[in-house]
Design an enzyme around this catalytic site. Sequence first.
Site, PDB file in Angstrom:
ATOM      1  N   GLU A 156      18.217   1.106  37.906  1.00  0.00           N
ATOM      2  CA  GLU A 156      18.603   2.033  38.965  1.00  0.00           C
ATOM      3  C   GLU A 156      19.623   1.407  39.910  1.00  0.00           C
ATOM      4  O   GLU A 156      19.682   0.174  40.046  1.00  0.00           O
ATOM      5  CB  GLU A 156      17.343   2.440  39.755  1.00  0.00           C
ATOM      6  CG  GLU A 156      17.571   3.319  40.973  1.00  0.00           C
ATOM      7  CD  GLU A 156      18.095   4.698  40.631  1.00  0.00           C
ATOM      8  OE1 GLU A 156      19.287   4.791  40.252  1.00  0.00           O
ATOM      9  OE2 GLU A 156      17.326   5.676  40.744  1.00  0.00           O
TER      10      GLU A 156
ATOM     11  N   HIS B  56      14.188   8.930  33.512  1.00  0.00           N
ATOM     12  CA  HIS B  56      12.734   8.774  33.593  1.00  0.00           C
ATOM     13  C   HIS B  56      12.053  10.063  34.071  1.00  0.00           C
ATOM     14  O   HIS B  56      12.694  10.953  34.656  1.00  0.00           O
ATOM     15  CB  HIS B  56      12.384   7.632  34.538  1.00  0.00           C
ATOM     16  CG  HIS B  56      12.903   7.855  35.941  1.00  0.00           C
ATOM     17  ND1 HIS B  56      12.273   8.658  36.859  1.00  0.00           N
ATOM     18  CD2 HIS B  56      14.010   7.371  36.561  1.00  0.00           C
ATOM     19  CE1 HIS B  56      12.959   8.681  37.984  1.00  0.00           C
ATOM     20  NE2 HIS B  56      14.021   7.898  37.835  1.00  0.00           N
TER      21      HIS B  56
END
Length: 324
Positions: free
Chosen positions: A137, A51
């Site tokens: 994550e 990201h």
Amino acid sequence: MSSSSTSTTPTGAADDLAAAAAKECSFCEMTRQHQPQCARRLPKRIILVRHGESQGNLDMSAYTTTPDYRIPLTPLGVDQARAAGKGILDVVSSAANWKVYFYVSPYERTRATLREIGAAFPRHRVIGAREECRVREQDFGNFQVEERMRAVKETRERFGRFFFRFPEGESAADVFDRVASFLESLWRDIDMGRLEQDASCETNLVIVSHGLTSRVFLMKWFKWTVDQFERLNNFDNCEFRVMQLGPAGEYSLLIHHTKEELQRWGLSPEMIADQQWRASANRRSWADECSSFLATFFDHWNEDDDDDDEREENGKINNNKLLE
């Protein structure tokens, strides 16, 4: 002709076609790897993207008031994602007929990154997109106290990044387990043709995820050891790495990237040599492939090289002694 004969003819033909298909690709079904003649079933590329810069990257105190999954991109992160979209488009659009399919972590920063990446692609080039919770994550716990997290991360450096489990969170080993589960689903999507368009179309998979999760994905795919994982450097924000299908039906980082890049990312000479083999047209047997990192496990060997006749003779002597 009887009705029963009429009804069995199509079934028999279908069985013959199924048997022929299984015979052609029996190696694929048994090993989850594909021979060159059926490599078109595989995506041309699998691209891993971290990201863009998030508020948490800019200021760790953001995690004390905002859940990790809600941390947004910064304005710079938005710009990085747009640039990554154009870069990925340049990579995948080298062929005349191509499509792209996206998998994305459910976190706000990855979804926002995907939105900006997607702006670079014409709608008719996008097969689809799917939120995939298993590429999220690493879980560091709930609301994170900044000073405590600094101390915990220092402890992780001493303990080892792969096995250290965050209090109320995950270890990289835990992430490995769910990434392994995701890969099983990914293979199923490929084998069932859910991602294919037609035989002449190059399919590209883009996985918008996180730094550690992407490294674990590569570790699982290329069968890297824990020690090899520990030496890997993290992706930069919106950096992407391209696994491209070689002529032998293997994916390699070395088709799109250079050896210098792989060295900078932390790959050892042994790992780079393995990537070189994967990029070439020469296949080894399954046993040879599994032994590609033998030097990682063994420091020395038994140098005695008794031939078979001598071993057989010793066996006869021992048997005779038992009979006396």
